[in-house]
Design a protein around this motif. Structure first.
Motif, PDB file in Angstrom:
ATOM      1  N   PHE A 111       1.063  -1.157   0.232  1.00 51.86           N
ATOM      2  CA  PHE A 111       0.016   0.022  -0.262  1.00 51.86           C
ATOM      3  C   PHE A 111       0.391   1.139  -0.023  1.00 51.86           C
ATOM      4  CE2 PHE A 111      -2.802   3.040   1.827  1.00 51.86           C
ATOM      5  CZ  PHE A 111      -4.138   3.095   0.947  1.00 51.86           C
ATOM      6  N   ASP A 112       1.775   1.099   0.345  1.00 50.83           N
ATOM      7  CA  ASP A 112       2.839   2.185   0.865  1.00 50.83           C
ATOM      8  C   ASP A 112       4.004   2.527  -0.499  1.00 50.83           C
ATOM      9  OD1 ASP A 112       1.559   2.902   3.494  1.00 50.83           O
ATOM     10  OD2 ASP A 112       2.955   2.016   4.145  1.00 50.83           O
ATOM     11  N   GLU A 113       4.007   1.814  -0.979  1.00 49.36           N
ATOM     12  CA  GLU A 113       4.779   1.130  -1.784  1.00 49.36           C
ATOM     13  C   GLU A 113       4.910   2.122  -3.613  1.00 49.36           C
ATOM     14  OE1 GLU A 113       8.362   0.987  -4.697  1.00 49.36           O
ATOM     15  OE2 GLU A 113       7.973   0.100  -2.718  1.00 49.36           O
ATOM     16  N   ILE A 114       6.378   3.233  -3.901  1.00 48.06           N
ATOM     17  CA  ILE A 114       5.825   4.170  -4.819  1.00 48.06           C
ATOM     18  C   ILE A 114       6.951   4.329  -5.557  1.00 48.06           C
ATOM     19  CG2 ILE A 114       7.373   5.828  -3.205  1.00 48.06           C
ATOM     20  CD1 ILE A 114       5.255   7.526  -4.851  1.00 48.06           C
ATOM     21  N   ILE A 115       8.300   3.499  -5.355  1.00 44.99           N
ATOM     22  CA  ILE A 115       9.505   3.453  -6.000  1.00 44.99           C
ATOM     23  C   ILE A 115       8.885   2.495  -6.609  1.00 44.99           C
ATOM     24  CG2 ILE A 115      11.921   3.124  -6.446  1.00 44.99           C
ATOM     25  CD1 ILE A 115      12.169   4.410  -3.571  1.00 44.99           C
ATOM     26  N   VAL A 116       8.623   0.634  -7.240  1.00 46.49           N
ATOM     27  CA  VAL A 116       8.853   0.031  -7.515  1.00 46.49           C
ATOM     28  C   VAL A 116       7.743   0.396  -8.319  1.00 46.49           C
ATOM     29  CG1 VAL A 116       8.118  -2.638  -7.739  1.00 46.49           C
ATOM     30  CG2 VAL A 116       9.800  -1.747  -6.604  1.00 46.49           C
ATOM     31  N   GLY A 142      -1.460   4.439 -17.454  1.00 46.84           N
ATOM     32  CA  GLY A 142      -2.604   4.636 -17.341  1.00 46.84           C
ATOM     33  C   GLY A 142      -3.063   3.758 -16.112  1.00 46.84           C
ATOM     34  N   VAL A 143      -2.205   3.757 -15.086  1.00 49.39           N
ATOM     35  CA  VAL A 143      -2.566   3.488 -13.222  1.00 49.39           C
ATOM     36  C   VAL A 143      -1.802   3.888 -12.331  1.00 49.39           C
ATOM     37  CG1 VAL A 143      -2.051   1.642 -12.249  1.00 49.39           C
ATOM     38  CG2 VAL A 143      -2.761   0.741 -14.252  1.00 49.39           C
ATOM     39  N   GLN A 144      -2.367   4.695 -11.142  1.00 50.18           N
ATOM     40  CA  GLN A 144      -1.623   5.836 -10.599  1.00 50.18           C
ATOM     41  C   GLN A 144      -2.550   5.381  -8.564  1.00 50.18           C
ATOM     42  OE1 GLN A 144      -2.578   9.928  -9.717  1.00 50.18           O
ATOM     43  NE2 GLN A 144      -1.582  10.247 -10.577  1.00 50.18           N
ATOM     44  N   THR A 145      -1.335   4.661  -8.103  1.00 45.33           N
ATOM     45  CA  THR A 145      -1.907   4.500  -7.213  1.00 45.33           C
ATOM     46  C   THR A 145      -1.564   5.809  -5.839  1.00 45.33           C
ATOM     47  OG1 THR A 145       0.487   3.312  -6.070  1.00 45.33           O
ATOM     48  CG2 THR A 145      -0.483   1.601  -7.338  1.00 45.33           C
ATOM     49  N   LEU A 146      -1.990   5.359  -4.566  1.00 43.58           N
ATOM     50  CA  LEU A 146      -2.097   7.287  -3.641  1.00 43.58           C
ATOM     51  C   LEU A 146      -1.014   7.118  -3.440  1.00 43.58           C
ATOM     52  CD1 LEU A 146      -4.810   7.463  -2.662  1.00 43.58           C
ATOM     53  CD2 LEU A 146      -4.104   6.611  -0.355  1.00 43.58           C
ATOM     54  N   PRO A 147      -0.058   6.373  -3.543  1.00 42.34           N
ATOM     55  CA  PRO A 147       1.507   6.795  -3.047  1.00 42.34           C
ATOM     56  C   PRO A 147       1.574   7.864  -5.156  1.00 42.34           C
ATOM     57  CG  PRO A 147       1.638   5.233  -1.972  1.00 42.34           C
ATOM     58  CD  PRO A 147       0.321   5.069  -2.801  1.00 42.34           C
ATOM     59  N   MET A 148       1.611   7.431  -5.400  1.00 38.24           N
ATOM     60  CA  MET A 148       1.624   8.168  -6.606  1.00 38.24           C
ATOM     61  C   MET A 148       1.148   8.746  -6.751  1.00 38.24           C
ATOM     62  SD  MET A 148       2.389   5.023  -9.150  1.00 38.24           S
ATOM     63  CE  MET A 148       2.861   6.085 -10.928  1.00 38.24           C
ATOM     64  N   TRP A 149      -0.181   9.518  -6.267  1.00 37.18           N
ATOM     65  CA  TRP A 149      -1.211  10.460  -6.876  1.00 37.18           C
ATOM     66  C   TRP A 149      -0.312  11.870  -5.032  1.00 37.18           C
ATOM     67  CZ3 TRP A 149      -3.831  13.647  -3.653  1.00 37.18           C
ATOM     68  CH2 TRP A 149      -4.624  14.690  -4.363  1.00 37.18           C
ATOM     69  N   ILE A 150       0.230  10.862  -4.578  1.00 33.55           N
ATOM     70  CA  ILE A 150       0.663  12.399  -3.302  1.00 33.55           C
ATOM     71  C   ILE A 150       1.299  12.637  -3.920  1.00 33.55           C
ATOM     72  CG2 ILE A 150       1.622  12.392  -1.230  1.00 33.55           C
ATOM     73  CD1 ILE A 150      -0.608  10.521  -0.308  1.00 33.55           C
ATOM     74  N   PHE A 151       2.473  11.731  -4.683  1.00 35.84           N
ATOM     75  CA  PHE A 151       3.663  12.854  -5.091  1.00 35.84           C
ATOM     76  C   PHE A 151       3.883  13.401  -6.742  1.00 35.84           C
ATOM     77  CE2 PHE A 151       7.565  12.676  -7.646  1.00 35.84           C
ATOM     78  CZ  PHE A 151       8.280  13.028  -7.373  1.00 35.84           C
ATOM     79  N   ASN A 152       2.572  12.817  -7.679  1.00 31.98           N
ATOM     80  CA  ASN A 152       2.737  13.582  -8.113  1.00 31.98           C
ATOM     81  C   ASN A 152       1.422  15.208  -8.108  1.00 31.98           C
ATOM     82  OD1 ASN A 152       3.596  12.418 -10.244  1.00 31.98           O
ATOM     83  ND2 ASN A 152       2.238  10.963 -10.568  1.00 31.98           N
ATOM     84  N   ASN A 153       0.508  14.930  -6.688  1.00 30.15           N
ATOM     85  CA  ASN A 153       0.076  16.772  -6.323  1.00 30.15           C
ATOM     86  C   ASN A 153       0.609  17.708  -5.658  1.00 30.15           C
ATOM     87  OD1 ASN A 153      -2.487  16.460  -7.927  1.00 30.15           O
ATOM     88  ND2 ASN A 153      -2.680  14.600  -7.663  1.00 30.15           N
ATOM     89  N   LEU A 154       2.037  16.942  -5.206  1.00 25.74           N
ATOM     90  CA  LEU A 154       2.674  17.414  -3.508  1.00 25.74           C
ATOM     91  C   LEU A 154       3.088  18.465  -4.049  1.00 25.74           C
ATOM     92  CD1 LEU A 154       3.595  16.723  -0.789  1.00 25.74           C
ATOM     93  CD2 LEU A 154       6.188  16.369  -2.207  1.00 25.74           C
ATOM     94  N   PHE A 155       3.361  18.935  -5.504  1.00 28.18           N
ATOM     95  CA  PHE A 155       3.526  20.460  -5.729  1.00 28.18           C
ATOM     96  C   PHE A 155       2.821  21.752  -6.525  1.00 28.18           C
ATOM     97  CE2 PHE A 155       7.509  17.598  -5.660  1.00 28.18           C
ATOM     98  CZ  PHE A 155       8.214  18.190  -4.030  1.00 28.18           C
TER      99      PHE A 155
END
Length: 269
Positions: A206-211, A219-232
């Motif tokens: 659930f927490d993984e982002i690098i792999v 076409g796939v975005q997990t919750l950690p990826m969403w946080i990183f992409n919207n962080l700035f």
């Protein structure tokens, strides 16, 4: 070992500093998720739950959350099956290369995530692309399974070592076949290890982002990826804090439950 009063105080201070470095930033994130000020001035002028309601109604957050849940559940299920099978093979049988296989199973969790991600990305593009399988949720699940297997394997191997073979041999002496022994004797004894390993595996996935970044595709975005992409993105900053706060809670729960399950079982055995 007896420590002097000064040494005990020094250790307590060091522990408090270490815990503060880890948990104070997390508490700040939790507090900022209720901060009414969009610029996150500190201390908060007043508190509000407005950002939480906005996060709950955000379609991107809900989609990313569901993707993370899907990936985590399926990766955990695969890890439970494969990790348990490998654990039984390594612990119950002697064969050439057993130590090497044990090392290879544990190695993915020790490798840097970026190395694992690049290796999986190259493998998927080389092996799967000719068959029309592109990067997506399937490849994310496979990537997460590589390190989730380790937690299952370690838990089950440790439990099998503590169990020994006496109870299984007693079951066989009483006339039970292999499947009956597993169902009525072995599985109940390793069940808590499977639950604890499964909870930890889900938390890791659930927490993984690098792999995930290297295996998800476009076409796939997990919750950690969403946080990183919207962080700035300034307009999304309050919602990002809310999602990060929720992610902290969602990560703590399975780890806490796994610890309780393991602790209760250790007291019983």
């Amino acid at each position: 070992m007896t420590l002097s009063r000064g040494a005990r105080i020094g250790l307590r201070v060091a522990m408090a500093v270490g815990l503060g470095v880890i948990y104070v930033p997390l508490l700040v994130v939790l507090a900022n998720s209720f901060n009414a000020d969009r610029s996150f001035s500190w201390p908060p002028s007043h508190l509000t739950g407005h950002w939480w309601s906005m996060a709950a109604g955000n379609g991107g957050v809900r989609t990313a959350l569901w993707t993370s849940v899907q990936a985590g559940l399926v990766a955990t299920l695969l890890a439970l099956v494969l990790g348990t099978m490998v654990a039984f093979a390594v612990q119950r049988y002697d064969f050439f290369g057993k130590d090497t296989i044990s090392l290879l199973v544990i190695l993915p969790i020790a490798l840097p995530g970026i190395v694992t991600g690049i290796a999986l990305n190259n493998a998927f593009r080389t092996v799967l692309s000719p068959f029309g399988i592109q990067l997506g949720l399937f490849t994310v699940i496979v990537g997460h399974s590589t390190f989730c297997i380790v937690t299952i394997y370690n838990n089950v191997v440790a439990r099998l070592r503590r169990m020994g073979v006496n109870v299984e041999e007693a079951s066989a002496d009483l006339g039970a076949d292999t499947f009956q022994t597993f169902r009525y004797v072995t599985f109940p004894l390793i069940r808590s290890a499977l639950v604890a390993g499964g909870l930890l595996s889900f938390a890791l996935s659930f927490d993984e982002i690098i792999v995930t970044t290297f295996t998800a595709g476009a076409g796939v975005q997990t919750l950690p990826m969403w946080i990183f992409n919207n962080l700035f993105r300034p307009n999304q900053a309050p919602i990002v804090n809310v999602v990060a706060a929720a992610l902290i809670v969602l990560s703590v729960v399975p780890i806490y439950l796994a610890q309780r399950v393991s602790g209760d079982d250790a007291r019983v055995i």
